[in-house]
Design an enzyme around this catalytic site. Structure first.
Site, PDB file in Angstrom:
ATOM      1  N   ASP A  88       0.840  -0.928   0.089  1.00 12.91           N
ATOM      2  CA  ASP A  88      -0.077   0.001  -0.020  1.00 12.91           C
ATOM      3  C   ASP A  88       0.681   1.091   0.052  1.00 12.91           C
ATOM      4  O   ASP A  88       2.301   0.937   0.579  1.00 12.91           O
ATOM      5  CB  ASP A  88      -1.023   0.056   1.236  1.00 12.91           C
ATOM      6  CG  ASP A  88      -0.241  -0.058   2.600  1.00 12.91           C
ATOM      7  OD1 ASP A  88       0.908  -0.519   2.813  1.00 12.91           O
ATOM      8  OD2 ASP A  88      -0.843   0.612   3.513  1.00 12.91           O
ATOM      9  N   GLU A 153       0.243  -1.051   6.094  1.00 12.66           N
ATOM     10  CA  GLU A 153       0.936  -0.468   6.711  1.00 12.66           C
ATOM     11  C   GLU A 153       0.752   0.910   6.759  1.00 12.66           C
ATOM     12  O   GLU A 153       1.226   1.606   8.111  1.00 12.66           O
ATOM     13  CB  GLU A 153       2.348  -0.675   6.068  1.00 12.66           C
ATOM     14  CG  GLU A 153       3.612  -0.667   7.123  1.00 12.66           C
ATOM     15  CD  GLU A 153       4.129   0.851   7.099  1.00 12.66           C
ATOM     16  OE1 GLU A 153       4.994   1.141   8.044  1.00 12.66           O
ATOM     17  OE2 GLU A 153       3.709   1.592   6.280  1.00 12.66           O
TER      18      GLU A 153
END
Ligand code: BES
Ligand code: ZN
Length: 463
Positions: A88, A153
């Site tokens: 991400d 994250e």
């Protein structure tokens, strides 16, 4: 190793064009409308890992964005490495400030520009390309490997701890390597041994029960934007210390030895200020810049809004004002405790003219990892082989919340083997990855896979 290294050398172009494909997927974890892109990035990785010869590829569901898993467990009797990273990325805003589109990765000079180039798609790709080099040249890796790439994250890894505790057997390993941090400077390879934690808050300040005409009401009502900014201004004292009550209670003081080690590092405040376009730096009195960045808690207002921000003028006295405020934490602070202290403090300093609401958005614990472990000692050797220079030990100011959970849940320390640079604009417009570090990183990681089993057998081998 020669065959492996020359394979890496002769595939530079293809490696880059594949990385560009991954960087083209706008996998922004914080934006609901990008959810399909998150899945597309996970699928792309699964497919790519299949192509390079990894096995047992799986897209595993979590309460949020999925985890991508793969392994190669053909090295009987050898240790197992767990490689963690994240696919991400942070939002691309403000998009007008990008020189080339954020999701059309572009090479300019010696860098590859694009969102995620450095944090963290470029760095997870370093591992995949090192793995490919082994699997396409002899079909085997020098050790067993497991990979997990997560998709949350950048939003605090909220579902990952639960995922790990539910997949302890699958994730069992001897060492964890994470390439999601940086090198001290260009040409200065580094092993990171500590990260800061985070407590991320959102505050809402409410004044009157609706927006008001600023002429008819200004003078009788405390503007919530004014109240909020007054409160925010009071969160630091004139020495740059955070005023939140109890903030420093659990801060582990720097040892003399560590302060001395920081002073040895090639650092110049003047150059640093210049690189940021600043006349002067700011921070807590009594500490050097590196100490403040790496080993002291800090508090930042990350965003602030309220009232009218559209075109032209609007004479409004708004009903509400908001801010996002986060605190970086150091050992032995706890994000939960600090979040509570912040909420208590913020409510206590609110004037009677407004009411405040405080939300805890997410948090992560500070991490410090031992440097005398076989995992770190193998990293030192691998970095020296990959970059032709002995690495230095450093801490980082950023956070990777899962490091502490790995230790708690799996009992494994993480080796932070990062290849980013501090000026690569992570989370900002024009993020890039230096290409020398990309290829140096691939070589380093290949050496790491080769070296770690030696250190594992002999423990902390003395040189
Ligand atoms: N790659 C960074 C962490 C990092 C930044 C390590 C700088 C070393 C130096 C990571 O992707 C990141 O940005 N993490 C977030 C975590 C947060 C959302 C809990 C961070 O630090 O803001
Ligand atoms: Zn990252």
């Amino acid at each position: 190793m020669e065959k492996i290294l020359s394979y890496i050398e002769s595939n530079h172009e293809r490696y880059l064009s594949e990385l560009k494909e991954l960087l083209a997927i706008p996998s922004v974890s914080s934006q609901t409308e990008r959810k399909p892109e998150m899945r597309r990035a996970a699928e792309w990785l699964k497919n790519h890992m299949t192509n390079i010869g990894l096995q047992n590829m799986q897209i595993l569901e979590t309460g949020g964005h999925p985890v991508v898993y793969a392994d190669w467990l053909g090295a009987a009797g050898k240790p197992t490495i767990l490689v963690y990273g994240h696919y991400d990325v942070q939002p691309e805003d403000p998009v007008d400030l990008w020189k080339t589109p954020p999701f059309e990765a572009t090479i300019r000079g010696e860098n590859l520009y694009g969102r995620g180039a450095s944090d963290d798609k470029g760095q997870i790709f370093i591992h995949l390309k090192a793995i490919e080099a082994f699997l396409k040249n002899g079909g085997a890796l020098p050790m067993n490997i497991k990979i997990i790439f997560e998709g949350e994250e950048e939003i605090g890894s909220e579902n990952l701890a639960k995922f790990i505790s539910e997949h302890k057997e699958l994730l069992k390993a001897d060492v964890i390597v994470i390439s999601d941090s940086g090198m001290f400077a260009k040409g200065v390879p580094s092993v990171t041994y500590a990260l800061r934690g985070l407590a991320y808050m959102e505050v809402e300040v409410t004044g009157p029960n609706g927006d008001l005409h600023s002429g008819s009401f200004g003078g009788s009502v405390h503007n919530p934007i004014q109240a909020l900014t007054e409160m925010i201004a009071s969160l630091h004292d004139k020495n740059g210390r955070i005023t939140v009550k109890g903030m420093y209670d659990d801060v582990r003081p720097l040892t003399k030895a560590e302060r001395a080690a920081f002073k040895e590092l090639p650092w110049s405040d003047k150059k640093y200020a210049k690189s940021l376009g600043l006349k002067q730096l700011y921070g807590e009195k009594g500490f050097t810049t590196l100490e403040r960045l790496w080993a002291r808690p800090t508090l930042e207002c990350n965003g602030i809004w309220g009232g009218y921000t559209g075109e032209g003028a609007k004479t409004v006295l708004p009903a509400k004002a908001f801010a996002k405020i986060s605190m970086r934490l150091v050992p032995d602070q706890s994000s939960e405790k600090i979040a509570k202290l912040f909420e208590k403090h913020f409510k206590a300093i609110a004037p009677k003219t407004v009411s405040v609401h405080v939300r805890n958005l997410h948090g992560g614990e500070p991490a410090i990892t031992p440097v005398d472990s076989p995992g770190v000692q193998a990293a030192v050797v691998a970095l020296e082989k990959g970059f032709g220079k002995k690495p230095l030990y450093q801490r980082e100011g950023g956070s990777i919340p899962i490091v502490v959970d790995f230790k708690k849940l799996l009992g494994i320390d993480s080796v932070l083997l990062g290849f980013g640079l501090p000026d690569e604009n992570a989370h900002a417009p024009n993020e890039f990855l230096n290409l020398d570090n990309f290829f140096g990183g691939i070589k380093t990681v290949a050496h790491y896979y080769k070296e770690f089993p030696n250190f594992w057998k002999t423990g902390n081998r003395k040189k």
